[in-house]
Design a protein around this motif. Structure first.
Motif, PDB file in Angstrom:
ATOM      1  N   ALA A 125       0.829  -1.200   0.000  1.00  9.62           N
ATOM      2  CA  ALA A 125       0.000   0.000   0.000  1.00  9.62           C
ATOM      3  C   ALA A 125       0.866   1.254   0.000  1.00  9.62           C
ATOM      4  CB  ALA A 125      -0.930   0.006   1.209  1.00  9.62           C
ATOM      5  N   GLY A 126       2.110   1.136   0.431  1.00 13.90           N
ATOM      6  CA  GLY A 126       3.029   2.259   0.373  1.00 13.90           C
ATOM      7  C   GLY A 126       3.438   2.607  -1.044  1.00 13.90           C
ATOM      8  N   ILE A 127       3.259   1.651  -1.964  1.00 12.50           N
ATOM      9  CA  ILE A 127       3.538   1.892  -3.377  1.00 12.50           C
ATOM     10  C   ILE A 127       2.316   2.460  -4.072  1.00 12.50           C
ATOM     11  CG2 ILE A 127       4.020   0.750  -5.592  1.00 12.50           C
ATOM     12  CD1 ILE A 127       5.872  -1.130  -4.158  1.00 12.50           C
ATOM     13  N   SER A 128       1.171   1.873  -3.796  1.00  8.83           N
ATOM     14  CA  SER A 128      -0.079   2.309  -4.429  1.00  8.83           C
ATOM     15  C   SER A 128      -1.152   2.441  -3.349  1.00  8.83           C
ATOM     16  CB  SER A 128      -0.501   1.300  -5.500  1.00  8.83           C
ATOM     17  OG  SER A 128      -1.656   1.725  -6.165  1.00  8.83           O
ATOM     18  N   MET A 129      -1.392   3.671  -2.905  1.00 10.29           N
ATOM     19  CA  MET A 129      -2.333   3.902  -1.795  1.00 10.29           C
ATOM     20  C   MET A 129      -3.780   3.721  -2.215  1.00 10.29           C
ATOM     21  SD  MET A 129      -0.643   7.228   0.005  1.00 10.29           S
ATOM     22  CE  MET A 129       1.119   7.299   0.335  1.00 10.29           C
ATOM     23  N   GLY A 130      -4.087   3.928  -3.490  1.00  6.88           N
ATOM     24  CA  GLY A 130      -5.453   3.782  -3.957  1.00  6.88           C
ATOM     25  C   GLY A 130      -6.428   4.623  -3.165  1.00  6.88           C
ATOM     26  N   GLN A 131      -7.468   3.985  -2.635  1.00  7.19           N
ATOM     27  CA  GLN A 131      -8.477   4.691  -1.847  1.00  7.19           C
ATOM     28  C   GLN A 131      -8.333   4.411  -0.359  1.00  7.19           C
ATOM     29  OE1 GLN A 131     -12.481   4.533  -3.250  1.00  7.19           O
ATOM     30  NE2 GLN A 131     -11.908   4.714  -5.387  1.00  7.19           N
ATOM     31  N   SER A 132      -7.197   3.840   0.033  1.00  5.67           N
ATOM     32  CA  SER A 132      -7.010   3.511   1.441  1.00  5.67           C
ATOM     33  C   SER A 132      -6.768   4.737   2.305  1.00  5.67           C
ATOM     34  CB  SER A 132      -5.845   2.529   1.613  1.00  5.67           C
ATOM     35  OG  SER A 132      -4.655   3.058   1.071  1.00  5.67           O
ATOM     36  N   ASP A 133      -6.478   5.891   1.685  1.00  6.42           N
ATOM     37  CA  ASP A 133      -6.346   7.112   2.466  1.00  6.42           C
ATOM     38  C   ASP A 133      -7.717   7.703   2.795  1.00  6.42           C
ATOM     39  OD1 ASP A 133      -6.807   7.685  -0.188  1.00  6.42           O
ATOM     40  OD2 ASP A 133      -5.615   9.521  -0.200  1.00  6.42           O
ATOM     41  N   LEU A 134      -8.756   7.251   2.058  1.00  3.94           N
ATOM     42  CA  LEU A 134     -10.122   7.698   2.319  1.00  3.94           C
ATOM     43  C   LEU A 134     -10.868   6.739   3.238  1.00  3.94           C
ATOM     44  CD1 LEU A 134     -11.253   8.735  -1.281  1.00  3.94           C
ATOM     45  CD2 LEU A 134     -10.732  10.273   0.597  1.00  3.94           C
ATOM     46  N   ASN A 135     -10.617   5.460   3.060  1.00  5.81           N
ATOM     47  CA  ASN A 135     -11.377   4.431   3.764  1.00  5.81           C
ATOM     48  C   ASN A 135     -10.624   3.938   4.993  1.00  5.81           C
ATOM     49  OD1 ASN A 135     -13.325   4.482   1.654  1.00  5.81           O
ATOM     50  ND2 ASN A 135     -12.013   3.137   0.435  1.00  5.81           N
ATOM     51  N   THR A 136     -11.360   3.793   6.082  1.00  8.52           N
ATOM     52  CA  THR A 136     -10.736   3.351   7.319  1.00  8.52           C
ATOM     53  C   THR A 136     -10.359   1.874   7.254  1.00  8.52           C
ATOM     54  OG1 THR A 136     -11.043   3.155   9.713  1.00  8.52           O
ATOM     55  CG2 THR A 136     -12.980   2.821   8.332  1.00  8.52           C
ATOM     56  N   HIS A 137      -9.312   1.510   7.980  1.00  6.45           N
ATOM     57  CA  HIS A 137      -8.873   0.117   8.067  1.00  6.45           C
ATOM     58  C   HIS A 137      -9.315  -0.518   9.379  1.00  6.45           C
ATOM     59  CE1 HIS A 137      -6.121  -0.435   4.560  1.00  6.45           C
ATOM     60  NE2 HIS A 137      -6.250   0.867   4.552  1.00  6.45           N
ATOM     61  N   ILE A 138     -10.005   0.262  10.188  1.00  2.00           N
ATOM     62  CA  ILE A 138     -10.458  -0.245  11.482  1.00  2.00           C
ATOM     63  C   ILE A 138     -11.928   0.098  11.656  1.00  2.00           C
ATOM     64  CG2 ILE A 138     -10.114  -0.201  13.975  1.00  2.00           C
ATOM     65  CD1 ILE A 138      -7.283   0.898  13.414  1.00  2.00           C
ATOM     66  N   GLN A 139     -12.744  -0.914  11.913  1.00  2.00           N
ATOM     67  CA  GLN A 139     -14.159  -0.707  12.197  1.00  2.00           C
ATOM     68  C   GLN A 139     -14.393  -0.991  13.679  1.00  2.00           C
ATOM     69  OE1 GLN A 139     -16.732   0.276  10.349  1.00  2.00           O
ATOM     70  NE2 GLN A 139     -15.904   0.283   8.286  1.00  2.00           N
ATOM     71  N   ASN A 140     -14.735   0.055  14.427  1.00  2.00           N
ATOM     72  CA  ASN A 140     -15.091  -0.098  15.837  1.00  2.00           C
ATOM     73  C   ASN A 140     -16.611  -0.028  15.946  1.00  2.00           C
ATOM     74  OD1 ASN A 140     -12.363  -0.165  16.899  1.00  2.00           O
ATOM     75  ND2 ASN A 140     -12.250   2.008  16.400  1.00  2.00           N
ATOM     76  N   VAL A 141     -17.246  -1.179  16.101  1.00  2.00           N
ATOM     77  CA  VAL A 141     -18.708  -1.226  16.019  1.00  2.00           C
ATOM     78  C   VAL A 141     -19.335  -1.693  17.322  1.00  2.00           C
ATOM     79  CG1 VAL A 141     -18.699  -1.599  13.532  1.00  2.00           C
ATOM     80  CG2 VAL A 141     -18.648  -3.569  15.048  1.00  2.00           C
ATOM     81  N   LYS A 142     -20.502  -1.108  17.604  1.00  2.00           N
ATOM     82  CA  LYS A 142     -21.342  -1.574  18.698  1.00  2.00           C
ATOM     83  C   LYS A 142     -22.341  -2.581  18.124  1.00  2.00           C
ATOM     84  CE  LYS A 142     -21.186   3.026  20.834  1.00  2.00           C
ATOM     85  NZ  LYS A 142     -22.002   4.159  21.342  1.00  2.00           N
ATOM     86  N   ILE A 143     -23.102  -3.229  19.006  1.00  2.00           N
ATOM     87  CA  ILE A 143     -24.102  -4.171  18.500  1.00  2.00           C
ATOM     88  C   ILE A 143     -25.402  -3.442  18.160  1.00  2.00           C
ATOM     89  CG2 ILE A 143     -23.096  -6.080  19.775  1.00  2.00           C
ATOM     90  CD1 ILE A 143     -25.526  -5.898  21.666  1.00  2.00           C
ATOM     91  N   LEU A 144     -25.362  -2.123  18.131  1.00  2.00           N
ATOM     92  CA  LEU A 144     -26.516  -1.328  17.731  1.00  2.00           C
ATOM     93  C   LEU A 144     -26.653  -1.345  16.214  1.00  2.00           C
ATOM     94  CD1 LEU A 144     -25.881   1.754  20.070  1.00  2.00           C
ATOM     95  CD2 LEU A 144     -27.195  -0.320  20.570  1.00  2.00           C
ATOM     96  N   ASN A 145     -27.479  -0.469  15.691  1.00  2.00           N
ATOM     97  CA  ASN A 145     -27.673  -0.315  14.255  1.00  2.00           C
ATOM     98  C   ASN A 145     -26.322  -0.193  13.544  1.00  2.00           C
ATOM     99  OD1 ASN A 145     -28.112   1.008  11.693  1.00  2.00           O
ATOM    100  ND2 ASN A 145     -30.196   1.408  12.385  1.00  2.00           N
ATOM    101  N   LEU A 146     -26.027  -1.107  12.626  1.00  2.00           N
ATOM    102  CA  LEU A 146     -24.696  -1.160  12.016  1.00  2.00           C
ATOM    103  C   LEU A 146     -24.497  -0.162  10.892  1.00  2.00           C
ATOM    104  CD1 LEU A 146     -21.912  -2.471  11.666  1.00  2.00           C
ATOM    105  CD2 LEU A 146     -22.995  -4.153  10.163  1.00  2.00           C
TER     106      LEU A 146
END
Length: 448
Positions: free
Chosen positions: A85-106
């Motif tokens: 990804a250090g060579i080709s970042m693509g859309q990873s600078d826009l999209n998160t790599h970590i989802q911290n979710v509750k069991i509420l409405n997803l």
């Protein structure tokens, strides 16, 4: 002869200027990639520690009410970052790599992302893929546009042909020196990237190198075709720069607009509104109607009956579930259109090498939109697993101590790559061979 041509090539100030610019930008692009990887990897590394502290704090605050506890608890789902990804970042600078979710409405939680400077997003990142796709062709044009025309304008071309030297071999020698020069710089760039970005020597890394070399060869084929039109140096420069502008800048923008208009994702807004509306209107809806829909979704929970008086966590979490259930059609429609966008872009890119190389690099580095969609789909499954594990605890009003919270660690997403090097490089190789063949065929009478 070959040695003299090499000496003459390196005496040119343009060569050393090109070398200096490329090396400076190479270091800058690697530094950009390193900074990006460090930021993302640091955030991922802290996730396990933060989740453990978060669970420990919340369980102490709400140990007597597991329903309230799980209203606050977040569980982490991580998409690990590939060093490529250090060579080709693509859309990873826009999209998160970590989802911290509750069991509420997803659906209301999926699309939370980091705050990023919008000016930086508008300008974009100077990663290695940008350098290869956008800037290397300009250097190739600067070094090659007058390979033949310069000899003709100075009158030395006739001297070469009258001395019995094969003019075709002479031209190939001049071009081969330039190809070797660019390939050496590109090799140094990848070597530095491998060391600084800690990229393992994998098949994926080899694929990126091969595609990059082939892309460079394509641009030399474009130059070869244009210079064999036997026009003046000024005309060659204008034609080649226009070709670069059309292939690298204009056509990708045109394709992007066409794809976006063909598959407008109106469901993104509709889904957001609907999932919120479906949840909020449940406060004023008959509770039994909400519960019946919940039981239809989870028949195994029908044994838990709704209490007629007071507040019920069973009803509250059923109400949360309705936000996801009622917006499912819009979510599926949105994902379907995004996948169609990706498929259409991949099909069109076969005729436009810069776009094809960018999409291929993103796919190999797992920074494409398709990869993120896979991550979001797996997030849904992860969220559902957590719900199924903890819903019974809530509905039975078990104490928080009944759950072994130590087992809830961040879960790692395992992405599957379906990249096919032959399929992705075939059209690029075909265009390269076609340009070289047309150039030779149109000038066969000039070469001995």
């Amino acid at each position: 002869m070959y040695r003299l041509l090499i000496k003459h090539f390196f005496r040119s100030k343009t060569v050393w200027l090109a070398f200096g610019i490329l090396m400076f930008l190479s270091v800058l692009s690697i530094g950009t990639g390193k900074q990006f990887l460090n930021q993302k990897q640091a955030a991922i590394a802290k996730t396990a520690i933060q989740q453990e502290k978060h669970i420990e704090t919340q369980t102490k605050l709400h140990e007597d009410d597991i329903g309230l506890l799980l209203y606050y608890l977040k569980f982490s789902f991580v998409n690990p970052l590939d060093p490529l990804a250090g060579i080709s970042m693509g859309q990873s600078d826009l999209n998160t790599h970590i989802q911290n979710v509750k069991i509420l409405n997803l659906e209301g939680q999926k699309y939370d992302t980091d705050l990023v400077n919008p000016m930086r997003l508008q300008v974009g990142n100077l990663d290695i893929s940008f350098l290869i796709i956008f800037l290397f062709p300009l250097v190739i044009i600067a070094l090659s546009f007058n390979v033949l025309s310069e000899e003709m304008e100075k009158g030395t071309w006739k001297m070469i042909t009258t001395q019995g030297i094969s003019s075709f071999k002479f031209l190939l020698k001049k071009l081969s020196i330039r190809i070797g020069f660019i390939y050496i710089i590109l090799s140094v760039l990848f070597l530095l990237a491998k060391i600084i970005l800690s990229i393992p020597f994998t098949v994926s890394f080899i694929y990126i190198i091969l595609i990059s070399y082939l892309y460079i060869l394509f641009w030399f084929a474009v130059c070869f075709f244009v210079i064999l039109l036997r026009k003046s140096s000024n005309t060659n420069a204008i034609v080649l720069l226009a070709s670069w502008l059309v292939l690298v800048v204009f056509l990708p923008v045109l394709v992007n607009n066409y794809v976006a208009n063909k598959y407008p994702v109106d469901e993104a807004f509709t889904m957001t509104i609907k999932q919120r509306d479906e949840y909020h209107k449940r406060w004023d809806t008959d509770k039994h109607e909400t519960m019946e829909k919940f039981y239809n979704h989870y028949p195994q929970f029908r044994k838990y009956e709704l209490t007629e008086t007071g507040f019920s966590w069973l009803w509250y979490y059923a109400m949360q579930q309705m936000g996801d259930d009622e917006s499912k059609a819009e979510r599926n429609a949105m994902y379907d259109k995004i996948q169609k966008r990706e498929a259409l872009s991949a099909s069109i890119s076969q005729f436009f090498p810069p776009l094809q190389v960018q999409l291929s690099m993103n796919s190999i580095a797992k920074t494409s939109l398709s990869n993120h969609l896979d991550f979001l789909n797996e997030t849904t499954k992860f969220h559902e697993d957590i719900r199924l594990q903890l819903y019974p605890k809530i509905f039975e009003n078990q104490p928080a101590s009944s759950v072994d919270w130590q087992t809830y660690k961040p879960v790692i997403f395992k992405s599957q790559s379906n990249f096919n090097i032959l399929k992705s490089s075939f059209s690029l190789l075909l265009l390269t061979v076609l340009l070289i063949s047309l150039g030779i065929y149109g000038n066969i009478r000039y070469f001995k």
